[in-house]
Design a protein around this motif. Structure first.
Motif, PDB file in Angstrom:
ATOM      1  N   ALA A   1       4.826  65.427 -29.920  1.00  0.00           N
ATOM      2  CA  ALA A   1       3.398  66.229 -29.713  1.00  0.00           C
ATOM      3  C   ALA A   1       3.698  67.626 -30.208  1.00  0.00           C
ATOM      4  O   ALA A   1       2.733  68.289 -30.746  1.00  0.00           O
ATOM      5  CB  ALA A   1       2.593  65.955 -28.679  1.00  0.00           C
ATOM      6  N   ALA A   2       4.784  68.132 -29.549  1.00  0.00           N
ATOM      7  CA  ALA A   2       5.162  69.405 -30.157  1.00  0.00           C
ATOM      8  C   ALA A   2       5.379  69.934 -31.604  1.00  0.00           C
ATOM      9  O   ALA A   2       4.916  70.912 -32.064  1.00  0.00           O
ATOM     10  CB  ALA A   2       6.203  70.127 -29.158  1.00  0.00           C
ATOM     11  N   VAL A   3       6.206  68.882 -31.959  1.00  0.00           N
ATOM     12  CA  VAL A   3       6.362  68.913 -33.466  1.00  0.00           C
ATOM     13  C   VAL A   3       5.080  68.781 -34.240  1.00  0.00           C
ATOM     14  O   VAL A   3       4.840  69.337 -35.344  1.00  0.00           O
ATOM     15  CB  VAL A   3       7.441  67.730 -33.872  1.00  0.00           C
ATOM     16  CG1 VAL A   3       7.640  67.713 -35.316  1.00  0.00           C
ATOM     17  CG2 VAL A   3       8.817  68.237 -33.037  1.00  0.00           C
ATOM     18  N   THR A   4       4.041  67.939 -33.823  1.00  0.00           N
ATOM     19  CA  THR A   4       2.876  67.784 -34.400  1.00  0.00           C
ATOM     20  C   THR A   4       2.476  68.971 -34.540  1.00  0.00           C
ATOM     21  O   THR A   4       1.658  69.292 -35.484  1.00  0.00           O
ATOM     22  CB  THR A   4       2.189  66.523 -33.686  1.00  0.00           C
ATOM     23  OG1 THR A   4       2.655  65.339 -33.752  1.00  0.00           O
ATOM     24  CG2 THR A   4       0.649  66.444 -34.329  1.00  0.00           C
ATOM     25  N   ALA A   5       2.090  69.499 -33.317  1.00  0.00           N
ATOM     26  CA  ALA A   5       1.385  70.962 -33.192  1.00  0.00           C
ATOM     27  C   ALA A   5       2.078  71.951 -34.216  1.00  0.00           C
ATOM     28  O   ALA A   5       1.449  72.768 -34.754  1.00  0.00           O
ATOM     29  CB  ALA A   5       1.566  71.522 -31.956  1.00  0.00           C
ATOM     30  N   LEU A   6       3.425  71.879 -34.170  1.00  0.00           N
ATOM     31  CA  LEU A   6       3.918  72.887 -35.477  1.00  0.00           C
ATOM     32  C   LEU A   6       3.582  72.680 -36.881  1.00  0.00           C
ATOM     33  O   LEU A   6       3.140  73.619 -37.322  1.00  0.00           O
ATOM     34  CB  LEU A   6       5.756  72.886 -35.017  1.00  0.00           C
ATOM     35  CG  LEU A   6       6.388  73.319 -36.115  1.00  0.00           C
ATOM     36  CD1 LEU A   6       6.456  75.038 -35.905  1.00  0.00           C
ATOM     37  CD2 LEU A   6       7.882  72.924 -35.819  1.00  0.00           C
ATOM     38  N   LEU A   7       3.666  71.407 -37.075  1.00  0.00           N
ATOM     39  CA  LEU A   7       3.551  71.122 -38.666  1.00  0.00           C
ATOM     40  C   LEU A   7       2.118  71.141 -38.636  1.00  0.00           C
ATOM     41  O   LEU A   7       1.814  71.372 -39.860  1.00  0.00           O
ATOM     42  CB  LEU A   7       4.113  69.750 -39.097  1.00  0.00           C
ATOM     43  CG  LEU A   7       5.580  69.590 -38.671  1.00  0.00           C
ATOM     44  CD1 LEU A   7       5.891  68.094 -39.215  1.00  0.00           C
ATOM     45  CD2 LEU A   7       6.337  70.637 -39.576  1.00  0.00           C
ATOM     46  N   ASP A   8       1.184  71.164 -37.889  1.00  0.00           N
ATOM     47  CA  ASP A   8      -0.345  71.176 -38.028  1.00  0.00           C
ATOM     48  C   ASP A   8      -0.503  72.640 -38.284  1.00  0.00           C
ATOM     49  O   ASP A   8      -1.457  72.970 -39.296  1.00  0.00           O
ATOM     50  CB  ASP A   8      -1.044  70.659 -36.795  1.00  0.00           C
ATOM     51  CG  ASP A   8      -2.432  70.536 -37.064  1.00  0.00           C
ATOM     52  OD1 ASP A   8      -2.902  69.751 -38.211  1.00  0.00           O
ATOM     53  OD2 ASP A   8      -3.278  70.893 -36.286  1.00  0.00           O
ATOM     54  N   ARG A   9       0.346  73.380 -37.768  1.00  0.00           N
ATOM     55  CA  ARG A   9      -0.182  74.969 -37.953  1.00  0.00           C
ATOM     56  C   ARG A   9       0.514  75.587 -39.203  1.00  0.00           C
ATOM     57  O   ARG A   9      -0.102  76.207 -39.911  1.00  0.00           O
ATOM     58  CB  ARG A   9       0.541  75.778 -36.648  1.00  0.00           C
ATOM     59  CG  ARG A   9      -0.158  75.592 -35.496  1.00  0.00           C
ATOM     60  CD  ARG A   9       0.424  76.650 -34.322  1.00  0.00           C
ATOM     61  NE  ARG A   9       1.938  76.759 -34.588  1.00  0.00           N
ATOM     62  CZ  ARG A   9       2.494  76.113 -33.479  1.00  0.00           C
ATOM     63  NH1 ARG A   9       1.934  75.281 -32.734  1.00  0.00           N
ATOM     64  NH2 ARG A   9       3.878  76.046 -33.414  1.00  0.00           N
ATOM     65  N   GLU A  10       1.785  74.824 -39.579  1.00  0.00           N
ATOM     66  CA  GLU A  10       2.485  75.418 -40.564  1.00  0.00           C
ATOM     67  C   GLU A  10       2.446  74.537 -41.844  1.00  0.00           C
ATOM     68  O   GLU A  10       3.438  73.642 -42.228  1.00  0.00           O
ATOM     69  CB  GLU A  10       4.177  75.531 -40.195  1.00  0.00           C
ATOM     70  CG  GLU A  10       4.388  76.425 -39.073  1.00  0.00           C
ATOM     71  CD  GLU A  10       4.107  77.879 -39.257  1.00  0.00           C
ATOM     72  OE1 GLU A  10       4.213  78.244 -40.232  1.00  0.00           O
ATOM     73  OE2 GLU A  10       3.984  78.410 -38.162  1.00  0.00           O
ATOM     74  N   VAL A  11       1.363  74.979 -42.524  1.00  0.00           N
ATOM     75  CA  VAL A  11       0.984  74.130 -43.715  1.00  0.00           C
ATOM     76  C   VAL A  11       2.151  74.180 -44.864  1.00  0.00           C
ATOM     77  O   VAL A  11       2.329  73.101 -45.366  1.00  0.00           O
ATOM     78  CB  VAL A  11      -0.399  74.634 -44.267  1.00  0.00           C
ATOM     79  CG1 VAL A  11      -0.406  73.661 -45.672  1.00  0.00           C
ATOM     80  CG2 VAL A  11      -1.576  74.689 -43.311  1.00  0.00           C
TER      81      VAL A  11
END
Length: 273
Positions: A37-47
């Motif tokens: 979930a943390a990696v999901t949030a990272l990649l969701d922010r960092e297009v």
């Protein structure tokens, strides 16, 4: 997640890998869920980062090495290896990678619930929470208010679910509410319910009846639906006195009206006799 083409194949491979990982009791499925979930949030922010990681012009091994460097010391080896394998695959759209990661996080959480013997509770709690949200305009507004802070929404959910629902239920709902990623709350809860049922190789049937069904009626209806659809069914039960025909059954997008439901129950009675 609705995947197409290359993304569908990549997601299927990733799900096989996460299943293989969580089959091992040495892997903490709950921790893996949090890390994914943390990696999901990272990649969701960092297009720009997710575009690099899904760029078909880049070598898969080079993308995997980038993942190893980025996540070293940030998450465990299992989460890092999962993402490394995923970026070696082809994705139809860069956002599909993020959607897949989120789904894997949810799968890991459902696996944690299955291990602790609470998966049935989690399924039922997700359904009940969805019903509460749909019937309370004020609660839905508070949970979907874009001006409300993440901490405020998390605190509201703690007051509603803390100590009253399974830990996995609270974690799943909190992630959905605080990071909806463009979905409606209702669609997100329905997706979670489907995924929970899938973890037990069952299909969800939403049964609305004019009066509560007795245990024998529930057993007959479940058995008849299982025979009709060729797979195990999980019944989510609701009562609405205004239901025409006494009962309504919805399986996915298919609605079974009262008269058909009566025939299904008749078939179930014949099977039981």
């Amino acid at each position: 997640m609705t995947a197409h083409g290359a993304s569908r194949e990549a997601l299927a491979a990733a799900r096989e890998r996460v299943d293989a990982l969580t089959d091992s009791t040495s892997v903490d499925a709950g921790r893996l869920a949090d890390e994914l979930a943390a990696v999901t949030a990272l990649l969701d922010r960092e297009v720009s980062l997710r575009r690099v990681l899904t760029d078909p012009a880049q070598a898969g091994e080079a993308k995997a090495e980038l993942v190893q460097r980025l996540l070293a010391g940030q998450v465990g080896g299992e989460a890092t290896d999962l993402l490394s394998g995923m970026v070696r695959s082809r994705w139809s759209q860069s956002r599909d990678l993020v959607d897949a990661l989120e789904e894997l996080a949810n799968i890991a959480d459902f696996t944690a619930a299955q291990r602790s013997g609470t998966l049935d509770d989690v399924e039922d709690e997700l359904f009940r929470f969805a019903r509460i949200v749909s019937s309370s305009i004020g609660l839905r507004a508070a949970l979907t208010d874009r001006k409300a802070t993440t901490s405020a929404k998390s605190e509201l959910l703690r007051s509603l679910l803390g100590g009253r629902a399974a830990v996995v239920t609270e974690r799943l709902v909190t992630r959905l509410v605080t990071a909806p990623r463009g979905r409606s709350l209702e669609a997100g809860l329905e997706s979670l319910s489907r995924l929970a049922a899938e973890r037990r190789d069952r299909t969800v049937a939403v049964v609305t009846s004019a009066v509560p069904l007795s245990d024998p009626q529930k057993q007959r209806l479940g058995a008849a639906l299982a025979k009709l659809y060729g797979r195990r069914m999980h019944l989510n039960l609701d009562v609405d006195p205004e239901v025409v025909g006494g009962i309504r059954v919805r399986v996915g997008d298919e609605l079974i009206n009262g008269s058909i439901a009566d025939r299904i129950e008749d078939a179930g009675r014949r099977m039981a006799s």
